[in-house]
Scaffold this motif. Structure first.
Motif, PDB file in Angstrom:
ATOM      1  N   ALA A   1       0.852  -1.174  -0.009  1.00  0.00           N
ATOM      2  CA  ALA A   1      -0.115   0.024  -0.019  1.00  0.00           C
ATOM      3  C   ALA A   1       0.850   1.328   0.163  1.00  0.00           C
ATOM      4  CB  ALA A   1      -0.847  -0.074   1.180  1.00  0.00           C
ATOM      5  N   ASP A   2       2.105   1.153   0.496  1.00  0.00           N
ATOM      6  CA  ASP A   2       2.982   2.261   0.451  1.00  0.00           C
ATOM      7  C   ASP A   2       3.065   2.875  -0.962  1.00  0.00           C
ATOM      8  OD1 ASP A   2       3.394   2.350   3.111  1.00  0.00           O
ATOM      9  OD2 ASP A   2       5.346   1.331   2.794  1.00  0.00           O
ATOM     10  N   TRP A   3       3.121   1.990  -1.976  1.00  0.00           N
ATOM     11  CA  TRP A   3       2.971   2.566  -3.278  1.00  0.00           C
ATOM     12  C   TRP A   3       2.080   3.578  -3.627  1.00  0.00           C
ATOM     13  CZ3 TRP A   3       3.622  -3.088  -5.369  1.00  0.00           C
ATOM     14  CH2 TRP A   3       4.977  -3.668  -4.800  1.00  0.00           C
ATOM     15  N   HIS A   4       0.731   3.152  -3.288  1.00  0.00           N
ATOM     16  CA  HIS A   4      -0.252   3.873  -3.323  1.00  0.00           C
ATOM     17  C   HIS A   4      -0.398   5.127  -2.360  1.00  0.00           C
ATOM     18  CE1 HIS A   4      -1.295   0.629  -5.691  1.00  0.00           C
ATOM     19  NE2 HIS A   4      -1.284  -0.197  -4.578  1.00  0.00           N
ATOM     20  N   LEU A   5       0.114   4.975  -1.183  1.00  0.00           N
ATOM     21  CA  LEU A   5       0.125   6.171  -0.379  1.00  0.00           C
ATOM     22  C   LEU A   5       1.100   7.472  -1.094  1.00  0.00           C
ATOM     23  CD1 LEU A   5       0.381   3.938   3.198  1.00  0.00           C
ATOM     24  CD2 LEU A   5      -1.586   5.870   2.550  1.00  0.00           C
ATOM     25  N   GLU A   6       2.097   6.811  -1.561  1.00  0.00           N
ATOM     26  CA  GLU A   6       3.198   7.830  -2.032  1.00  0.00           C
ATOM     27  C   GLU A   6       2.434   8.676  -2.995  1.00  0.00           C
ATOM     28  OE1 GLU A   6       6.234   5.537  -3.229  1.00  0.00           O
ATOM     29  OE2 GLU A   6       7.290   5.092  -1.431  1.00  0.00           O
ATOM     30  N   SER A   7       1.590   7.986  -3.939  1.00  0.00           N
ATOM     31  CA  SER A   7       0.889   8.822  -4.957  1.00  0.00           C
ATOM     32  C   SER A   7      -0.197   9.781  -4.311  1.00  0.00           C
ATOM     33  CB  SER A   7      -0.035   7.905  -5.756  1.00  0.00           C
ATOM     34  OG  SER A   7       0.935   6.936  -6.569  1.00  0.00           O
ATOM     35  N   ILE A   8      -0.845   9.422  -3.343  1.00  0.00           N
ATOM     36  CA  ILE A   8      -1.813  10.288  -2.407  1.00  0.00           C
ATOM     37  C   ILE A   8      -0.889  11.548  -2.063  1.00  0.00           C
ATOM     38  CG2 ILE A   8      -3.160  10.434  -0.552  1.00  0.00           C
ATOM     39  CD1 ILE A   8      -4.019   7.625  -1.089  1.00  0.00           C
ATOM     40  N   GLU A   9       0.263  11.144  -1.372  1.00  0.00           N
ATOM     41  CA  GLU A   9       0.955  12.422  -0.760  1.00  0.00           C
ATOM     42  C   GLU A   9       1.707  13.207  -1.782  1.00  0.00           C
ATOM     43  OE1 GLU A   9       4.770  12.753   2.364  1.00  0.00           O
ATOM     44  OE2 GLU A   9       3.827  10.868   1.981  1.00  0.00           O
ATOM     45  N   GLU A  10       2.310  12.488  -2.653  1.00  0.00           N
ATOM     46  CA  GLU A  10       2.804  13.249  -3.904  1.00  0.00           C
ATOM     47  C   GLU A  10       2.044  14.252  -4.562  1.00  0.00           C
ATOM     48  OE1 GLU A  10       5.297  10.437  -6.006  1.00  0.00           O
ATOM     49  OE2 GLU A  10       6.429  10.261  -4.442  1.00  0.00           O
TER      50      GLU A  10
END
Length: 630
Positions: A218-227
């Motif tokens: 899920a970190d891959w998708h959390l990074e997209s949300i944050e960036e």
């Protein structure tokens, strides 16, 4: 444009190969080269070696995109080497013998196709074993072994260098170990393994050595949300992972350890997002699934070279949910799947897709087809098309084809191409050549003049489209004249009553004799409008099939009125899809148009189906239109 060495560079590389690896007895020349030209030099067993040495010739013509820190260190050119036992059937086209050649070509093209690079220690995975009798599905590159001391690199006339790397096939578990521990750690395990390919060599890893492979994070998708600063709660990063895990739980695909550690989750797997975040650290790991669950996940969860892919299915659902305009809007920043409401309906819709993929995967596993690789006809089609393509060999299930056209349709809207599935056969090849290169007298040899074909396409694309009403009136009038000549009553015997009918469900790609799909090419035609594919693929102009110019006018009209797009064609069949079935008040008029364009769909139907009215009733229930010219 196809990349090749200059004559001086080629002479230098060939001299290096013969000096360092042995005399080249045969060169397996490539007939069609869509990006780089890759031949295979074959050095047979000789006094100093008891094995075949195969060396690529052409990969180094492309400068790879090496990382910035390595630029200037002469790592951007490479060729590949593989060693095969002396009893290997080098000339065989059967997959069990041909796979090393296919592997060399695929690896050689990878840097150009993916804008990346390959070098020492890199490993490349394949979703399935290279052949039915082969345990390997990955390969690692190391320094050239099948050669003398100077084999590692070749210095070109301009002082540039081409590096030579040995290809070492790996078991899936060895590849996972490589990912987790690194190339040096794996090489330590491989010390006793010969660089000569041995399909019966043991796996160098003990069971306890196999790392816990990461399938999703899920970190891959959390990074997209944050960036991207997306206006969503971070819990949505766990959405599609939670859906897949729930589906696996409901289908008894979880591993023993997971089942023992989380029995309460097995009892109530409804919303697993918080559980995945708090208990699983946002990760889906191999150890969480049993063997069958892992095998399916590896096939479907993004490790497959051809569709279907689970992430793409999630994206496709979002595309259908929001519609094309909103899906591609700045609001979602290419992350529309994170905005789909997470509810039971969402789960049920995605779970239905997963279930379809599961059934197809089991069918493909149970009824595996022994395939000898693409033919010279396939190579000719790819050269003629002159655009990105994917090749699908005969299969017992058509799910990959359905997935491929769905994904490509979405990508095409974004990237500006129109996808179409092409059933390759000799008759279609002859038709395309006859229409686009009529002076050609070598169609049977798969030869054509690319300049004449390009000129033909340009002419059709630049000329004004014919008036569709005039074209359709003429074709329908022709049908009326035929009915009159046959002394048939148009209203009673041709039109009939709008009754009965059933949803149209033809699939052109099926071979009724083999019960397998035909060999199929997915072509991403570089045109912007669906009707323009008939300029690129000049289908028609024989028997009652309209000419390519007429087909362009007709399909333009159908696209503008009904949203109809061509999705698959063979030499005598065509399928078009529409976003929704045609309303009944339009169906009779449309059915008359279809009859004018393709009389065989009615004239050669059964007695109950041989009326325009019956076809109209079917069109009012169908998202697929089918044409067949005898």
């Amino acid at each position: 444009m196809t990349k090749r060495y200059t004559p001086d560079e080629m002479a230098c590389v060939m001299s290096h190969i013969e000096k360092c690896f042995g005399s080249v007895a045969t060169i397996l020349h490539e007939i069609v080269s869509p990006d780089i030209h890759v031949d295979i030099c074959v050095i047979p067993p000789h006094d100093d070696s008891a094995y075949y040495t195969l060396v690529t010739m052409g990969m180094g013509a492309h400068r790879m995109n090496v990382p910035d820190e390595l630029k200037g260190r002469l790592f951007d050119r490479a060729e590949l080497v593989i060693a095969l036992p002396k009893d290997w059937q080098i000339q065989s086209q059967e997959k069990q013998w041909y796979w090393p050649i296919r592997l060399l070509k695929d690896l050689a093209r990878l840097p150009a196709q993916m804008d990346t690079w390959l070098g020492w220690g890199h490993a490349v995975d394949n979703p399935v074993p290279y052949a039915d009798n082969v345990p390997f599905s990955s390969s690692m590159l190391i320094g050239a072994q099948a050669g003398n001391e100077g084999a590692a690199f070749c210095r070109l006339p301009d002082r540039d260098e081409v590096n030579f790397y040995q290809v070492i096939p790996l078991y899936p578990e060895e590849s996972v170990f490589h990912t987790e521990k690194g190339a040096n750690a794996l090489l330590e395990r491989l010390r006793a393994v010969s660089w000569v390919v041995d399909t019966e060599r043991p796996n160098v890893l003990d069971e306890e050595d196999v790392p816990n492979e990461l399938l999703d994070d899920a970190d891959w998708h959390l990074e997209s949300i944050e960036e991207k600063g997306l206006a969503v709660d971070e819990i949505v990063a766990f959405n599609h992972l939670a859906i897949f895990l729930r589906w696996c739980i409901e289908h008894q695909l979880m591993g023993e350890t997971f089942s023992q550690d989380f029995p309460e989750v097995l009892e109530n797997p409804k919303d697993l997002r918080s559980f995945i975040r708090d208990k699983l650290d946002g990760k889906l790991l191999r150890s969480m699934l049993n063997d069958k669950g892992y095998d399916f996940a590896r096939y479907y969860y993004g490790d497959n070279q051809q569709p279907p892919y689970y992430p793409c299915d999630v994206d496709d659902h979002a595309f259908r949910f929001f519609g094309a305009e909103r899906y591609f809007s700045a609001e979602f920043q290419d992350e529309a799947y994170l905005f789909v409401p997470f509810d039971e309906r969402y789960y049920e819709e995605i779970a239905e897709v997963i279930q379809t993929r599961w059934g197809a995967w089991k069918n493909l596993q149970t009824n595996a087809v022994d395939w000898d690789g693409p033919t010279s006809l396939n190579a000719a089609f790819e050269k003629y098309l002159g655009c990105p393509t994917e090749y699908f060999p005969p299969m017992p299930d058509d799910d990959p084809l359905r997935a491929a056209i769905a994904y490509a349709t979405r990508y095409g809207l974004r990237d500006g191409f129109v996808p179409v599935l092409i059933v390759e056969d000799e008759t279609l090849w002859e038709t395309l050549i006859l229409n686009s290169d009529p002076e050609n007298d070598g169609a049977g040899d798969y030869k054509f003049d690319p300049d004449r074909v390009a000129e033909y396409r340009k002419k059709l694309l630049e000329n004004p489209i014919k008036n569709s009403s005039e074209v359709l009136d003429r074709l329908i009038g022709d049908r009326g004249c035929e009915a009159e000549n046959d002394e048939m009553d148009w209203d009673e015997e041709i039109l009939g009553k709008v009754v009965g009918g059933e949803s149209i469900d033809h699939n052109v790609w099926w071979n009724s004799e083999t019960k397998l799909t035909h060999p199929v090419i997915l072509a991403k035609i570089p045109v912007k409008k669906p009707w323009e594919i008939f300029a690129w693929l000049p289908f028609g102009g024989w028997n009652d099939c309209p000419s390519p110019e007429d087909m362009m006018a007709i399909t333009k009209h159908w696209y503008e009125k009904y949203g109809a797009v061509p999705i698959v064609l063979s030499h005598d069949e065509l399928e078009m899809s529409v976003p929704q079935a045609v309303p009944m008040n339009d169906a009779l008029g449309l059915a008359q148009e279809l009859y004018g364009v393709c009389p065989d769909v009615i004239d050669q139907g059964s007695e109950d189906e041989a009326t325009v009215g019956h076809l109209a009733a079917s069109l009012s229930q169908s998202k697929l239109w089918y044409f067949w010219w005898d």
